[in-house]
Write an enzyme that holds these catalytic residues in place. Structure first.
Site, mmCIF file in Angstrom:
data_model
loop_
_atom_site.group_PDB
_atom_site.id
_atom_site.type_symbol
_atom_site.label_atom_id
_atom_site.label_comp_id
_atom_site.label_asym_id
_atom_site.label_seq_id
_atom_site.Cartn_x
_atom_site.Cartn_y
_atom_site.Cartn_z
ATOM 1 N N SER A 1 0.844 -1.307 -0.086
ATOM 2 C CA SER A 1 -0.064 0.179 0.156
ATOM 3 C C SER A 1 0.911 1.206 0.041
ATOM 4 O O SER A 1 0.298 2.494 -0.314
ATOM 5 C CB SER A 1 -0.964 0.192 1.206
ATOM 6 N N HIS B 1 -5.455 -4.440 -1.793
ATOM 7 C CA HIS B 1 -5.033 -3.452 -2.901
ATOM 8 C C HIS B 1 -5.181 -3.935 -4.000
ATOM 9 O O HIS B 1 -4.994 -3.227 -5.068
ATOM 10 C CB HIS B 1 -3.996 -2.519 -2.507
ATOM 11 N N LYS C 1 -12.282 -1.457 -0.551
ATOM 12 C CA LYS C 1 -11.311 -0.433 -1.409
ATOM 13 C C LYS C 1 -11.860 -0.439 -2.566
ATOM 14 O O LYS C 1 -12.848 0.375 -3.144
ATOM 15 C CB LYS C 1 -9.929 -0.954 -1.398
#
Length: 401
Positions: free
Chosen positions: A193, A221, A251
């Site tokens: 990240s 992610h 996300k």
């Protein structure tokens, strides 16, 4: 009289003195553009001034305000309720949860999936429930993985970042000195990240298989951004070589919660042994409904292509301006180095209408302070140009380029 209490105010002063104090900054809405309020403490936020272009969110596909996703959340609330009401082992297991898990398992190409209340809960609960004797962990793994290792009480061996040769060497050393009956778990993020780089999963699989260990990959992610809405594991064709696939719904899937995908016995074990699942109220049904619909949009639409197009334009423009940009994913770390210069750039970008956060130690190593730029699929060409113009102007004003 002896005082055995706490002094939070003193701890805050220490943070302030070390330039580590953080404040909340409410956003008016979750979108490519929003107005941002200063920390109101216990008062309602006041939104005034112009909108900023948001290059700070993990809402990578821009689905948080997508009408289909919002409608799915509304429908789940209407049909099931706004909350699960209890642990899923009591009465909190609903059709919304099961529908989401079926589609997650299909996307991850596994037998089954299990939804948790957050990605953090999924990590700490899964690692502790597996209860390995030894954990081999990438040195830049997310804090939730680090805390999972602590809760498991296992001996944790940290290997050099994205270095399968160092992993193999340390596994070899342990193999010569440890018990042949030890259980080993190798844990890595797929996309990191802060650096925006990708773990060499195929080579890590080779090392894991050489020593008969298990591999757990956190796709927080990456979920939704690659092949058919999958992650790096799917892009690399490694679904059958990764024992535990983990990710988040908060996300790219624009909802809340986390998940684990793997074999039927693995998931059944977690249902019984993962404390963050067993002793936590189930994921809110509207969140499950929203995540399921977001996964469908990610698989069916061109949003992934639009995201990667925006990433390419931003990277090329930032590098052409003279900035150093790390990584090779949708996370673009613009390296400044000095923490004061980084926070000055953060502020200057805001003054020019762009919100992109400065990241400094201890979150990243000393000397690598950076601006973390995170574009979305919904950013227009004009907004990308606005971001690049802001970086050019701010970089020159601060003598950084």
């Amino acid at each position: 009289m002896t005082d055995h209490g706490f002094d939070p105010a003193a701890r805050l002063r220490d943070r302030e003195a070390n330039d580590l104090r953080r404040d909340l900054a409410p956003a008016e809405r979750v979108a490519a553009r929003s107005r941002i309020a200063t920390d109101p403490q216990n008062e309602p936020p006041t939104f005034d001034g112009d909108e900023l272009s948001i290059f700070a969110a993990n809402n990578y596909l821009g689905l948080a305000d997508h009408e289909r996703v919002q409608a799915a959340a509304t429908e789940a609330a209407r049909e099931v309720g706004t909350g699960a009401g209890a642990s899923r082992l009591v009465t909190g297991d609903t059709p919304a949860h099961r529908a989401l898990e079926r589609e997650l398992a299909e996307t991850r190409r596994t037998e089954r999936a299990l939804a948790f209340s957050s990605g953090y809960a999924a990590n700490v609960g899964t690692i502790a429930a597996l209860n390995p004797d030894v954990i081999f962990s990438d040195e830049l793994n997310h804090a939730s993985i680090v805390d999972g290792c602590r809760l498991a009480g296992a001996e944790t061996v940290v290997y050099d970042h994205c270095d399968p040769a160092d992993l193999r060497r340390k596994m070899g050393e342990r193999n010569r000195s440890g018990s042949v009956e030890e259980s080993w778990l190798v844990v890595t993020d797929s996309v990191f990240s802060m650096d925006g780089d990708v773990a060499p999963l195929s080579a890590i699989c080779d090392a894991v298989e050489e020593f008969g260990a298990w591999l757990m990959v956190d796709e927080a992610h990456a979920t939704g951004l690659y092949t058919a809405g999958g992650g790096v594991v799917q892009r690399e064709g490694l679904s059958d070589r990764v024992h535990v696939q983990l990710g988040t719904l908060s996300k790219a899937l624009a909802s809340q919660g986390g998940y684990v995908a793997g074999s039927q016995p693995l998931v059944e074990h977690l249902v019984n042994a993962a404390r963050s699942f067993v002793f936590s109220t189930g994921l809110a049904p509207p969140a499950a409904g929203a995540a399921r619909e977001a996964l469908r949009v990610a698989r069916e639409s061109d949003r992934r292509d639009r995201l990667w197009s925006n990433v390419e334009r931003l990277r090329e423009g930032l590098e052409a301006t003279g900035f150093e940009v790390w990584g090779d994913t949708q996370i673009l770390p613009v390296i400044v180095g000095d923490r004061s210069a980084t926070m000055a750039l953060d502020e200057c970008l805001r003054e020019h209408g762009v919100l992109a956060p400065g990241i400094r130690p201890p979150t990243v190593p000393e000397g690598t302070s950076r601006i973390r730029v995170a574009p979305m699929a919904t950013h227009t060409d004009e907004e990308i140009d606005r971001c690049l113009d802001a970086f050019r102007t701010a970089g020159r004003e601060l003598d950084l380029v």
